[in-house]
Design a protein around this motif. Sequence first.
Motif, PDB file in Angstrom:
ATOM      1  N   PRO A  70       0.831  -1.228   0.000  1.00  0.00           N
ATOM      2  CA  PRO A  70       0.000   0.000   0.000  1.00  0.00           C
ATOM      3  C   PRO A  70       0.855   1.264   0.000  1.00  0.00           C
ATOM      4  O   PRO A  70       0.986   1.951   1.005  1.00  0.00           O
ATOM      5  CB  PRO A  70      -0.801  -0.143   1.296  1.00  0.00           C
ATOM      6  CG  PRO A  70       0.103  -0.904   2.209  1.00  0.00           C
ATOM      7  CD  PRO A  70       0.860  -1.862   1.333  1.00  0.00           C
ATOM      8  N   TRP A  71       1.435   1.609  -1.137  1.00  0.00           N
ATOM      9  CA  TRP A  71       2.331   2.757  -1.232  1.00  0.00           C
ATOM     10  C   TRP A  71       1.564   4.059  -1.010  1.00  0.00           C
ATOM     11  O   TRP A  71       0.507   4.267  -1.591  1.00  0.00           O
ATOM     12  CB  TRP A  71       3.020   2.779  -2.590  1.00  0.00           C
ATOM     13  CG  TRP A  71       3.756   1.513  -2.906  1.00  0.00           C
ATOM     14  CD1 TRP A  71       3.416   0.570  -3.825  1.00  0.00           C
ATOM     15  CD2 TRP A  71       4.951   1.041  -2.268  1.00  0.00           C
ATOM     16  NE1 TRP A  71       4.320  -0.451  -3.819  1.00  0.00           N
ATOM     17  CE2 TRP A  71       5.271  -0.198  -2.877  1.00  0.00           C
ATOM     18  CE3 TRP A  71       5.773   1.535  -1.262  1.00  0.00           C
ATOM     19  CZ2 TRP A  71       6.382  -0.945  -2.509  1.00  0.00           C
ATOM     20  CZ3 TRP A  71       6.880   0.794  -0.879  1.00  0.00           C
ATOM     21  CH2 TRP A  71       7.185  -0.426  -1.490  1.00  0.00           C
ATOM     22  N   VAL A  72       2.120   4.925  -0.171  1.00  0.00           N
ATOM     23  CA  VAL A  72       1.516   6.229   0.131  1.00  0.00           C
ATOM     24  C   VAL A  72       2.232   7.282  -0.709  1.00  0.00           C
ATOM     25  O   VAL A  72       3.413   7.580  -0.492  1.00  0.00           O
ATOM     26  CB  VAL A  72       1.626   6.571   1.631  1.00  0.00           C
ATOM     27  CG1 VAL A  72       1.050   7.956   1.901  1.00  0.00           C
ATOM     28  CG2 VAL A  72       0.909   5.516   2.465  1.00  0.00           C
ATOM     29  N   LEU A 111       3.721  -1.153 -10.005  1.00  0.00           N
ATOM     30  CA  LEU A 111       3.576  -0.543  -8.686  1.00  0.00           C
ATOM     31  C   LEU A 111       2.670   0.680  -8.782  1.00  0.00           C
ATOM     32  O   LEU A 111       2.908   1.579  -9.597  1.00  0.00           O
ATOM     33  CB  LEU A 111       4.937  -0.149  -8.123  1.00  0.00           C
ATOM     34  CG  LEU A 111       5.979  -1.278  -8.021  1.00  0.00           C
ATOM     35  CD1 LEU A 111       7.254  -0.760  -7.397  1.00  0.00           C
ATOM     36  CD2 LEU A 111       5.421  -2.454  -7.234  1.00  0.00           C
ATOM     37  N   THR A 112       1.646   0.724  -7.924  1.00  0.00           N
ATOM     38  CA  THR A 112       0.686   1.829  -7.949  1.00  0.00           C
ATOM     39  C   THR A 112       0.448   2.376  -6.553  1.00  0.00           C
ATOM     40  O   THR A 112       0.755   1.720  -5.543  1.00  0.00           O
ATOM     41  CB  THR A 112      -0.666   1.359  -8.533  1.00  0.00           C
ATOM     42  OG1 THR A 112      -1.174   0.275  -7.733  1.00  0.00           O
ATOM     43  CG2 THR A 112      -0.506   0.895  -9.972  1.00  0.00           C
ATOM     44  N   CYS A 113      -0.105   3.576  -6.492  1.00  0.00           N
ATOM     45  CA  CYS A 113      -0.420   4.224  -5.217  1.00  0.00           C
ATOM     46  C   CYS A 113      -1.677   3.602  -4.614  1.00  0.00           C
ATOM     47  O   CYS A 113      -2.604   3.208  -5.317  1.00  0.00           O
ATOM     48  CB  CYS A 113      -0.661   5.725  -5.425  1.00  0.00           C
ATOM     49  SG  CYS A 113       0.722   6.615  -6.163  1.00  0.00           S
ATOM     50  N   ALA A 114      -1.691   3.548  -3.283  1.00  0.00           N
ATOM     51  CA  ALA A 114      -2.887   3.121  -2.552  1.00  0.00           C
ATOM     52  C   ALA A 114      -3.510   4.276  -1.783  1.00  0.00           C
ATOM     53  O   ALA A 114      -4.723   4.301  -1.585  1.00  0.00           O
ATOM     54  CB  ALA A 114      -2.544   1.981  -1.599  1.00  0.00           C
ATOM     55  N   PHE A 115      -2.696   5.232  -1.358  1.00  0.00           N
ATOM     56  CA  PHE A 115      -3.139   6.414  -0.622  1.00  0.00           C
ATOM     57  C   PHE A 115      -2.357   7.612  -1.127  1.00  0.00           C
ATOM     58  O   PHE A 115      -1.228   7.479  -1.620  1.00  0.00           O
ATOM     59  CB  PHE A 115      -2.925   6.225   0.885  1.00  0.00           C
ATOM     60  CG  PHE A 115      -3.646   5.043   1.462  1.00  0.00           C
ATOM     61  CD1 PHE A 115      -4.993   5.104   1.749  1.00  0.00           C
ATOM     62  CD2 PHE A 115      -2.968   3.858   1.693  1.00  0.00           C
ATOM     63  CE1 PHE A 115      -5.653   4.014   2.278  1.00  0.00           C
ATOM     64  CE2 PHE A 115      -3.623   2.762   2.219  1.00  0.00           C
ATOM     65  CZ  PHE A 115      -4.966   2.839   2.511  1.00  0.00           C
ATOM     66  N   PRO A 116      -2.914   8.832  -1.011  1.00  0.00           N
ATOM     67  CA  PRO A 116      -4.281   9.184  -0.591  1.00  0.00           C
ATOM     68  C   PRO A 116      -5.316   8.806  -1.659  1.00  0.00           C
ATOM     69  O   PRO A 116      -4.957   8.314  -2.735  1.00  0.00           O
ATOM     70  CB  PRO A 116      -4.203  10.687  -0.403  1.00  0.00           C
ATOM     71  CG  PRO A 116      -3.089  11.117  -1.292  1.00  0.00           C
ATOM     72  CD  PRO A 116      -2.098   9.994  -1.310  1.00  0.00           C
ATOM     73  N   GLU A 117      -6.559   9.069  -1.336  1.00  0.00           N
ATOM     74  CA  GLU A 117      -7.643   8.595  -2.188  1.00  0.00           C
ATOM     75  C   GLU A 117      -7.554   9.144  -3.603  1.00  0.00           C
ATOM     76  O   GLU A 117      -7.799   8.421  -4.579  1.00  0.00           O
ATOM     77  CB  GLU A 117      -8.991   8.968  -1.560  1.00  0.00           C
ATOM     78  CG  GLU A 117     -10.193   8.395  -2.282  1.00  0.00           C
ATOM     79  CD  GLU A 117     -10.240   6.879  -2.239  1.00  0.00           C
ATOM     80  OE1 GLU A 117     -10.748   6.283  -3.207  1.00  0.00           O
ATOM     81  OE2 GLU A 117      -9.764   6.300  -1.237  1.00  0.00           O
ATOM     82  N   GLU A 118      -7.179  10.411  -3.728  1.00  0.00           N
ATOM     83  CA  GLU A 118      -7.137  11.013  -5.054  1.00  0.00           C
ATOM     84  C   GLU A 118      -5.984  10.478  -5.910  1.00  0.00           C
ATOM     85  O   GLU A 118      -5.952  10.702  -7.131  1.00  0.00           O
ATOM     86  CB  GLU A 118      -7.034  12.537  -4.952  1.00  0.00           C
ATOM     87  CG  GLU A 118      -5.797  13.045  -4.238  1.00  0.00           C
ATOM     88  CD  GLU A 118      -6.010  13.169  -2.741  1.00  0.00           C
ATOM     89  OE1 GLU A 118      -5.177  13.846  -2.086  1.00  0.00           O
ATOM     90  OE2 GLU A 118      -7.001  12.589  -2.225  1.00  0.00           O
ATOM     91  N   MET A 119      -5.030   9.759  -5.262  1.00  0.00           N
ATOM     92  CA  MET A 119      -3.898   9.206  -6.008  1.00  0.00           C
ATOM     93  C   MET A 119      -4.019   7.697  -6.219  1.00  0.00           C
ATOM     94  O   MET A 119      -3.116   7.093  -6.803  1.00  0.00           O
ATOM     95  CB  MET A 119      -2.603   9.496  -5.244  1.00  0.00           C
ATOM     96  CG  MET A 119      -2.292  10.964  -5.055  1.00  0.00           C
ATOM     97  SD  MET A 119      -1.784  11.759  -6.585  1.00  0.00           S
ATOM     98  CE  MET A 119      -0.160  11.048  -6.782  1.00  0.00           C
ATOM     99  N   ARG A 120      -5.097   7.125  -5.769  1.00  0.00           N
ATOM    100  CA  ARG A 120      -5.233   5.668  -5.832  1.00  0.00           C
ATOM    101  C   ARG A 120      -5.102   5.164  -7.269  1.00  0.00           C
ATOM    102  O   ARG A 120      -5.652   5.747  -8.207  1.00  0.00           O
ATOM    103  CB  ARG A 120      -6.580   5.256  -5.245  1.00  0.00           C
ATOM    104  CG  ARG A 120      -6.771   3.735  -5.118  1.00  0.00           C
ATOM    105  CD  ARG A 120      -8.147   3.403  -4.570  1.00  0.00           C
ATOM    106  NE  ARG A 120      -8.315   3.922  -3.231  1.00  0.00           N
ATOM    107  CZ  ARG A 120      -7.930   3.297  -2.121  1.00  0.00           C
ATOM    108  NH1 ARG A 120      -7.358   2.115  -2.216  1.00  0.00           N
ATOM    109  NH2 ARG A 120      -8.133   3.845  -0.938  1.00  0.00           N
ATOM    110  N   ASN A 121      -4.323   4.062  -7.415  1.00  0.00           N
ATOM    111  CA  ASN A 121      -4.098   3.363  -8.692  1.00  0.00           C
ATOM    112  C   ASN A 121      -3.247   4.152  -9.673  1.00  0.00           C
ATOM    113  O   ASN A 121      -3.112   3.728 -10.840  1.00  0.00           O
ATOM    114  CB  ASN A 121      -5.430   2.980  -9.357  1.00  0.00           C
ATOM    115  CG  ASN A 121      -6.223   1.986  -8.529  1.00  0.00           C
ATOM    116  OD1 ASN A 121      -5.652   1.131  -7.853  1.00  0.00           O
ATOM    117  ND2 ASN A 121      -7.551   2.110  -8.577  1.00  0.00           N
TER     118      ASN A 121
END
Length: 417
Positions: free
Chosen positions: A292-294, A318-328
């Motif tokens: 869960p990369w922040v 590799l993708t972002c998990a947080f914050p919500e606006e950066m997810r995936n």
Amino acid sequence: MPGGCTRGPAAGDARLRLALVLLGWISSSSLTSSATPSTSSAPFLASAVSAQPPLSGQCPPPCECSEAARTVKCVNRNLAEVPTDLPPYVRNLFLTGNQLAELPAGAFARRPPLAELAALNLSSSQLKVVHAGAFEHLPSLRQLDLSHNPLWDLSPFAFWGSNASVSTPSPLVELILNHIVPLPVEWQNRSLEGMVAAALRAGQALRGLRRLELASNNFLYLPRDVLAQLPNLRHLDLRNNSLVSLTYVSFRNLTHLESLHLEDNALKVLHNGTLAELQGLPQVRVFLDNNPWVCDCHMVDMVAWLKETEVVQGKARLTCAFPEEMRNRVLLELNSSDLDCDPILPPSLQTSYVFLGIVLALIGAIFLLVLYLNRKGIKKWMHNIRDACRDHMEGYHYRYEINADPRLTNLSSNSDV
């Protein structure tokens, strides 16, 4: 004379024929008698062979053995201890699915010794306690699997001899400790991470280890210097744990490391110290999927490192998990301008302030309740203070008027008036 002469040769011939007949009978009798013992000796030899003690290479009753493959399988036999009559030719020993519970010191000591045993599988055997020197007298042991066992007590000297001060290091090349069953409640004061780390860094017992698997153990952290005594390690598997950080783990001395599996953990970011150590390993391949990369301002250095390095396998996934606006969002597609830290207080600090506000509100409510219950006394007390202050001020005012009027000066100084 003539008659005697005539009878002499005939009598000689008769005696010769009798001698030949007797000789033939004797020879046939001797042959018959010599043949008879040889025929009757066969059952004796068979009984003598059957009377010999059994060979030491026989297979234990609950096991399946193959001398050609040098393999013994004692699988799902509910064994409570290691069989004592293992054949000395065994190279691969499977003791999975049993009820061993405990391995004492010298659990595999035999005469003759199991000098060729190279692979030992003890997975899913309900092992709870492994004593010091449990794998002593196995000079050829290369692979050991202790997975799927409730290891409540793994001795720091389990891979040494019973006397660690005079023992030689373990010959192990591959150690598998995947999916160790969680400790029961009464053993929760012990740390599984600490117990495993103590066994890995006890002296230099495992300095020849090349593969270490610690997957699916719910590790929250790795103790400091847990890998310090494993200089020849080539493959390290830490996937499917709960690791949140690698801050205290040093990979600097693992100069032969070829693969590092960190998939399916709880990693949020890799800090600069870890990035530098990984970059310094010449032939390592790192796997970082499903973490869960922040993606905030703390990710800037890691994103830059990912764009430059070739050690991370499948880094495009590799993708972002947080914050919500950066997810995936794909990490490799991020710019430094995308990675900002939200000025809003972090959730933990917000929670602290909310709790403080609740406490202060409660104190204020109690104070107001006390004031309300004592309102009459407080009112009387305030009136008394007001009267006292008024009397005091009137005294000051009267004295000021006396001092200000010259006609009353003598009156103020005359104590009889």
